[in-house]
Design a protein around this motif. Structure first.
Motif, mmCIF file in Angstrom:
data_model
loop_
_atom_site.group_PDB
_atom_site.id
_atom_site.type_symbol
_atom_site.label_atom_id
_atom_site.label_comp_id
_atom_site.label_asym_id
_atom_site.label_seq_id
_atom_site.Cartn_x
_atom_site.Cartn_y
_atom_site.Cartn_z
ATOM 1 N N ASP A 53 30.115 4.082 -13.079
ATOM 2 C CA ASP A 53 31.613 4.606 -13.215
ATOM 3 C C ASP A 53 32.155 4.834 -12.019
ATOM 4 N N THR A 54 32.845 4.118 -11.408
ATOM 5 C CA THR A 54 33.604 4.317 -9.980
ATOM 6 C C THR A 54 34.428 5.494 -10.072
ATOM 7 N N PHE A 55 34.948 6.162 -11.119
ATOM 8 C CA PHE A 55 35.812 7.336 -10.880
ATOM 9 C C PHE A 55 34.871 8.675 -11.138
ATOM 10 N N ALA A 56 33.631 8.334 -11.401
ATOM 11 C CA ALA A 56 32.768 9.553 -11.879
ATOM 12 C C ALA A 56 32.589 10.459 -10.382
ATOM 13 N N MET A 57 32.610 9.963 -9.359
ATOM 14 C CA MET A 57 32.251 10.868 -8.198
ATOM 15 C C MET A 57 33.564 11.736 -7.762
ATOM 16 N N ALA A 58 34.804 10.963 -8.232
ATOM 17 C CA ALA A 58 35.986 11.678 -8.088
ATOM 18 C C ALA A 58 35.984 13.097 -9.002
ATOM 19 N N ARG A 59 35.712 12.569 -10.102
ATOM 20 C CA ARG A 59 35.639 13.855 -11.211
ATOM 21 C C ARG A 59 34.798 14.535 -10.840
ATOM 22 N N PHE A 60 33.357 14.315 -10.194
ATOM 23 C CA PHE A 60 32.389 15.316 -9.876
ATOM 24 C C PHE A 60 32.694 16.196 -8.740
ATOM 25 N N LEU A 61 33.711 15.548 -7.586
ATOM 26 C CA LEU A 61 34.105 16.367 -6.601
ATOM 27 C C LEU A 61 35.225 17.185 -6.879
ATOM 28 N N GLU A 62 35.926 16.880 -7.996
ATOM 29 C CA GLU A 62 37.123 17.701 -8.270
ATOM 30 C C GLU A 62 36.711 18.931 -9.138
ATOM 31 N N SER A 63 35.424 18.771 -9.761
ATOM 32 C CA SER A 63 34.717 19.904 -10.483
ATOM 33 C C SER A 63 34.308 20.777 -9.404
ATOM 34 N N MET A 64 33.641 20.490 -8.291
ATOM 35 C CA MET A 64 32.926 21.071 -7.412
ATOM 36 C C MET A 64 33.980 21.767 -6.691
ATOM 37 N N GLY A 65 35.194 21.359 -6.513
ATOM 38 C CA GLY A 65 36.324 22.073 -5.770
ATOM 39 C C GLY A 65 36.827 23.096 -6.573
ATOM 40 N N ARG A 66 36.821 22.926 -8.011
ATOM 41 C CA ARG A 66 37.337 24.020 -8.914
ATOM 42 C C ARG A 66 36.295 25.118 -8.879
ATOM 43 N N ALA A 67 35.013 24.774 -9.031
ATOM 44 C CA ALA A 67 33.787 25.806 -8.870
ATOM 45 C C ALA A 67 34.043 26.549 -7.595
ATOM 46 N N ALA A 68 34.290 25.815 -6.582
ATOM 47 C CA ALA A 68 34.378 26.460 -5.214
ATOM 48 C C ALA A 68 35.554 27.527 -5.199
ATOM 49 N N ALA A 69 36.665 27.033 -5.810
ATOM 50 C CA ALA A 69 37.899 27.849 -5.749
ATOM 51 C C ALA A 69 37.654 29.175 -6.858
ATOM 52 N N LEU A 70 37.001 28.780 -7.979
ATOM 53 C CA LEU A 70 36.830 30.119 -8.764
ATOM 54 C C LEU A 70 35.738 30.906 -8.134
ATOM 55 N N GLU A 71 34.732 30.572 -7.453
ATOM 56 C CA GLU A 71 33.870 31.665 -6.485
ATOM 57 C C GLU A 71 34.583 32.371 -5.708
ATOM 58 N N SER A 72 35.525 31.449 -4.853
ATOM 59 C CA SER A 72 36.329 32.449 -3.648
ATOM 60 C C SER A 72 36.953 33.437 -4.517
ATOM 61 N N ARG A 73 37.879 32.919 -5.591
ATOM 62 C CA ARG A 73 38.611 33.918 -6.180
ATOM 63 C C ARG A 73 37.883 35.066 -6.643
ATOM 64 N N ILE A 74 36.676 35.082 -7.265
ATOM 65 C CA ILE A 74 35.930 36.080 -7.691
ATOM 66 C C ILE A 74 35.372 37.187 -6.518
ATOM 67 N N LYS A 75 35.090 36.397 -5.461
ATOM 68 C CA LYS A 75 34.737 37.082 -4.084
ATOM 69 C C LYS A 75 36.029 37.789 -3.528
ATOM 70 N N GLY A 76 37.222 37.595 -4.069
ATOM 71 C CA GLY A 76 38.374 37.888 -3.425
ATOM 72 C C GLY A 76 38.709 37.107 -2.166
ATOM 73 N N PRO A 78 40.041 33.660 0.524
ATOM 74 C CA PRO A 78 41.073 32.753 0.406
ATOM 75 C C PRO A 78 40.213 31.515 -0.365
ATOM 76 N N GLU A 79 40.803 30.691 -1.041
ATOM 77 C CA GLU A 79 40.399 29.277 -1.643
ATOM 78 C C GLU A 79 40.049 28.383 -0.460
ATOM 79 N N PRO A 80 38.885 27.730 -0.707
ATOM 80 C CA PRO A 80 39.006 26.662 0.496
ATOM 81 C C PRO A 80 39.811 25.240 0.139
ATOM 82 N N PHE A 81 40.104 24.635 1.171
ATOM 83 C CA PHE A 81 41.109 23.347 0.979
ATOM 84 C C PHE A 81 42.148 23.651 0.351
ATOM 85 N N SER A 82 42.782 24.947 0.463
ATOM 86 C CA SER A 82 44.100 25.277 -0.179
ATOM 87 C C SER A 82 45.323 25.170 0.913
#
Length: 82
Positions: A53-76, A78-82
């Protein structure tokens, strides 16, 4: 990165390690937008030819970005790539 880490360890110098890290970072940043775009295009083409599925990588990277943003918020931090 692995090569610079090995060389820095062999030299046993914090300064050398920092210089090598900076050199590796500058080399990586030297890729142009057109090269990045070509890489993305080829990646999608290869995924399609392999039957994925050619859209799978985009969805995966989006999920990874959300996970990185959540981890940054938890640690207080700034969110990456914002």
């Amino acid at each position: 990165a692995l090569g610079t880490a090995a060389l820095a360890a062999a030299l046993d110098s914090q300064g050398a390690s920092q210089v090598l890290d900076l050199g590796a970072e500058l080399y990586t940043k030297s890729y142009s937008r057109s090269q990045e775009s070509e890489s993305d295009h080829l990646g999608v083409r290869y995924l399609h030819k392999a039957g994925y599925d050619t859209f799978a990588m985009a969805r995966f990277l989006e999920s990874m970005g959300r996970a990185a943003a959540l981890e940054s918020r938890i640690k207080g931090q700034p969110e990456p790539f914002s």
